[in-house]
Design a protein around this motif. Sequence first.
Motif, PDB file in Angstrom:
ATOM      1  N   LEU A   1       0.872  -1.213   0.143  1.00  0.00           N
ATOM      2  CA  LEU A   1      -0.039   0.033  -0.064  1.00  0.00           C
ATOM      3  C   LEU A   1       1.095   1.059  -0.121  1.00  0.00           C
ATOM      4  O   LEU A   1       0.618   2.288  -0.745  1.00  0.00           O
ATOM      5  CB  LEU A   1      -0.923  -0.051   1.349  1.00  0.00           C
ATOM      6  CG  LEU A   1      -2.124  -1.013   1.241  1.00  0.00           C
ATOM      7  CD1 LEU A   1      -2.840  -0.776   2.423  1.00  0.00           C
ATOM      8  CD2 LEU A   1      -2.960  -0.862   0.072  1.00  0.00           C
ATOM      9  N   VAL A   2       1.882   1.136   0.749  1.00  0.00           N
ATOM     10  CA  VAL A   2       2.836   2.510   0.875  1.00  0.00           C
ATOM     11  C   VAL A   2       3.592   2.771  -0.515  1.00  0.00           C
ATOM     12  O   VAL A   2       3.590   3.667  -1.042  1.00  0.00           O
ATOM     13  CB  VAL A   2       3.990   2.324   1.949  1.00  0.00           C
ATOM     14  CG1 VAL A   2       4.902   3.306   1.922  1.00  0.00           C
ATOM     15  CG2 VAL A   2       3.232   2.176   3.476  1.00  0.00           C
ATOM     16  N   PHE A   3       3.930   1.624  -1.245  1.00  0.00           N
ATOM     17  CA  PHE A   3       4.587   2.016  -2.497  1.00  0.00           C
ATOM     18  C   PHE A   3       3.413   2.686  -3.408  1.00  0.00           C
ATOM     19  O   PHE A   3       3.929   3.451  -3.878  1.00  0.00           O
ATOM     20  CB  PHE A   3       4.929   0.538  -3.184  1.00  0.00           C
ATOM     21  CG  PHE A   3       6.230   0.050  -2.582  1.00  0.00           C
ATOM     22  CD1 PHE A   3       7.341   0.976  -2.386  1.00  0.00           C
ATOM     23  CD2 PHE A   3       6.470  -1.150  -1.907  1.00  0.00           C
ATOM     24  CE1 PHE A   3       8.472   0.416  -1.840  1.00  0.00           C
ATOM     25  CE2 PHE A   3       7.549  -1.494  -1.541  1.00  0.00           C
ATOM     26  CZ  PHE A   3       8.515  -1.025  -1.265  1.00  0.00           C
ATOM     27  N   TYR A   4       2.328   1.930  -3.413  1.00  0.00           N
ATOM     28  CA  TYR A   4       1.372   2.695  -4.397  1.00  0.00           C
ATOM     29  C   TYR A   4       0.932   3.944  -3.900  1.00  0.00           C
ATOM     30  O   TYR A   4       1.077   4.922  -4.973  1.00  0.00           O
ATOM     31  CB  TYR A   4      -0.083   1.760  -4.306  1.00  0.00           C
ATOM     32  CG  TYR A   4      -0.022   0.451  -5.167  1.00  0.00           C
ATOM     33  CD1 TYR A   4       0.009   0.410  -6.752  1.00  0.00           C
ATOM     34  CD2 TYR A   4       0.064  -0.768  -4.373  1.00  0.00           C
ATOM     35  CE1 TYR A   4      -0.032  -0.493  -7.372  1.00  0.00           C
ATOM     36  CE2 TYR A   4       0.081  -2.086  -5.316  1.00  0.00           C
ATOM     37  CZ  TYR A   4      -0.030  -1.785  -6.779  1.00  0.00           C
ATOM     38  OH  TYR A   4       0.054  -3.254  -7.464  1.00  0.00           O
ATOM     39  N   ALA A   5       0.654   4.394  -2.654  1.00  0.00           N
ATOM     40  CA  ALA A   5       0.361   5.466  -2.293  1.00  0.00           C
ATOM     41  C   ALA A   5       1.344   6.582  -2.579  1.00  0.00           C
ATOM     42  O   ALA A   5       1.193   7.852  -2.993  1.00  0.00           O
ATOM     43  CB  ALA A   5       0.061   5.688  -0.923  1.00  0.00           C
ATOM     44  N   ALA A   6       2.765   6.106  -2.242  1.00  0.00           N
ATOM     45  CA  ALA A   6       3.758   7.250  -2.415  1.00  0.00           C
ATOM     46  C   ALA A   6       3.750   7.504  -4.013  1.00  0.00           C
ATOM     47  O   ALA A   6       4.204   8.653  -4.014  1.00  0.00           O
ATOM     48  CB  ALA A   6       5.121   6.315  -1.998  1.00  0.00           C
TER      49      ALA A   6
ATOM     50  N   GLY B   1       3.558  -3.713  -6.142  1.00  0.00           N
ATOM     51  CA  GLY B   1       3.765  -2.272  -5.695  1.00  0.00           C
ATOM     52  C   GLY B   1       5.180  -1.760  -5.762  1.00  0.00           C
ATOM     53  O   GLY B   1       5.320  -0.997  -6.271  1.00  0.00           O
ATOM     54  N   PHE B   2       6.048  -2.885  -5.422  1.00  0.00           N
ATOM     55  CA  PHE B   2       7.425  -2.225  -5.678  1.00  0.00           C
ATOM     56  C   PHE B   2       7.769  -2.027  -7.055  1.00  0.00           C
ATOM     57  O   PHE B   2       8.724  -0.856  -7.423  1.00  0.00           O
ATOM     58  CB  PHE B   2       8.104  -3.315  -4.954  1.00  0.00           C
ATOM     59  CG  PHE B   2       9.657  -3.117  -5.152  1.00  0.00           C
ATOM     60  CD1 PHE B   2      10.557  -2.371  -4.472  1.00  0.00           C
ATOM     61  CD2 PHE B   2      10.477  -3.714  -6.227  1.00  0.00           C
ATOM     62  CE1 PHE B   2      11.814  -2.150  -4.481  1.00  0.00           C
ATOM     63  CE2 PHE B   2      11.903  -3.515  -6.326  1.00  0.00           C
ATOM     64  CZ  PHE B   2      12.310  -2.889  -5.608  1.00  0.00           C
ATOM     65  N   LEU B   3       7.370  -2.989  -7.989  1.00  0.00           N
ATOM     66  CA  LEU B   3       7.758  -2.709  -9.502  1.00  0.00           C
ATOM     67  C   LEU B   3       7.118  -1.339  -9.953  1.00  0.00           C
ATOM     68  O   LEU B   3       7.420  -0.555 -10.720  1.00  0.00           O
ATOM     69  CB  LEU B   3       7.247  -3.903 -10.249  1.00  0.00           C
ATOM     70  CG  LEU B   3       7.888  -5.338  -9.901  1.00  0.00           C
ATOM     71  CD1 LEU B   3       7.288  -6.444 -10.680  1.00  0.00           C
ATOM     72  CD2 LEU B   3       9.504  -5.325 -10.305  1.00  0.00           C
ATOM     73  N   TYR B   4       5.894  -1.107  -9.547  1.00  0.00           N
ATOM     74  CA  TYR B   4       5.160   0.236  -9.851  1.00  0.00           C
ATOM     75  C   TYR B   4       5.894   1.391  -9.333  1.00  0.00           C
ATOM     76  O   TYR B   4       5.829   2.462 -10.225  1.00  0.00           O
ATOM     77  CB  TYR B   4       3.738  -0.080  -9.199  1.00  0.00           C
ATOM     78  CG  TYR B   4       2.854   1.271  -9.607  1.00  0.00           C
ATOM     79  CD1 TYR B   4       2.487   1.556 -10.847  1.00  0.00           C
ATOM     80  CD2 TYR B   4       2.344   2.071  -8.582  1.00  0.00           C
ATOM     81  CE1 TYR B   4       1.698   2.570 -10.889  1.00  0.00           C
ATOM     82  CE2 TYR B   4       2.051   3.114  -8.785  1.00  0.00           C
ATOM     83  CZ  TYR B   4       1.079   3.356  -9.868  1.00  0.00           C
ATOM     84  OH  TYR B   4       0.507   4.562 -10.197  1.00  0.00           O
TER      85      TYR B   4
END
Length: 293
Positions: free
Chosen positions: A190-195, A279-282
């Motif tokens: 979630l944090v990766f996406y939100a960031a 999320g990390f790849l995104y």
Amino acid sequence: MSSATAGSIVEINGHAVDISGLRPVGTRPPLGDYIRGIWGRRHFIRADARARALSSNRDMLLGNGWLIGRPLLDGFAFFLVFGVMLGTSKGVDNYIAWLLIGVYLFSFTSRSLTEGATAMSAGKNIIRAFAFPRATVPIAIVLRQVISTLPVIMMMLVMIAVIPPRATITWLWALYPLVFVLQSMFNAGLVFYAARITSAIPDARLLFGFITRFWMYGSGVMFALDRFINHPRLLTVLELNPLYCVLELSRDLLVYGKVPDPKLWITLTLWAVLTPLIGFLYFWQGEEEYGRE
């Protein structure tokens, strides 16, 4: 003699300098180099997360006590409104422990999402000044939230064990750390996406707050979903919610002392693996966007 081509040699102050190994700051490196760069900064990430976790509420009189106090006040308010006034506690054994687990564990994820939404804007100065894998910023946030939440979880366990009607401590309590790890992994995604999203669209921070409120009502934090939802397909969809799985697993293990439904484990594990991976790849795909004006 250097094997560099003539185009990679420049003259600086009368000296020939090979620039073949240099690359512009802020460009996206290959994924393997990116991961190695993060690993090389693991000690900094850990130290930064620990320092910020212990100083996050230093300007308040109660300090880090608010990590426990705020969810407790929320839980008290929810108990009065939903448990007493609306009667959602009827039919729920040990509703106080049931509610405490819902409020504390949902707060863990909602705080992570909120922090992730401000990750890149809060760290914009350091992002512009130094070259480093930008993913270290959201990773440090995840680790900081984990460190901050551990004493909260310990207090939650004490409260459900001592507040009547007391939850019985069984061997199933030993399985709860696995639920916490899976929830932390999901939070990382979630944090990766939100960031990345809020880095491109700052207004999305307000949208995340709106989504979080709906998410809370759809996760069974204050009331049992199956008591108010009679539509079987809708209930099935809501039961795929990762936070619903976290709460149900935790309540079965800690309050009711029973082995949870394997479907809950499988669903949460899939969310916990796929969400941070994708999320990390995104986030990595947007590496060149962070810190720009």
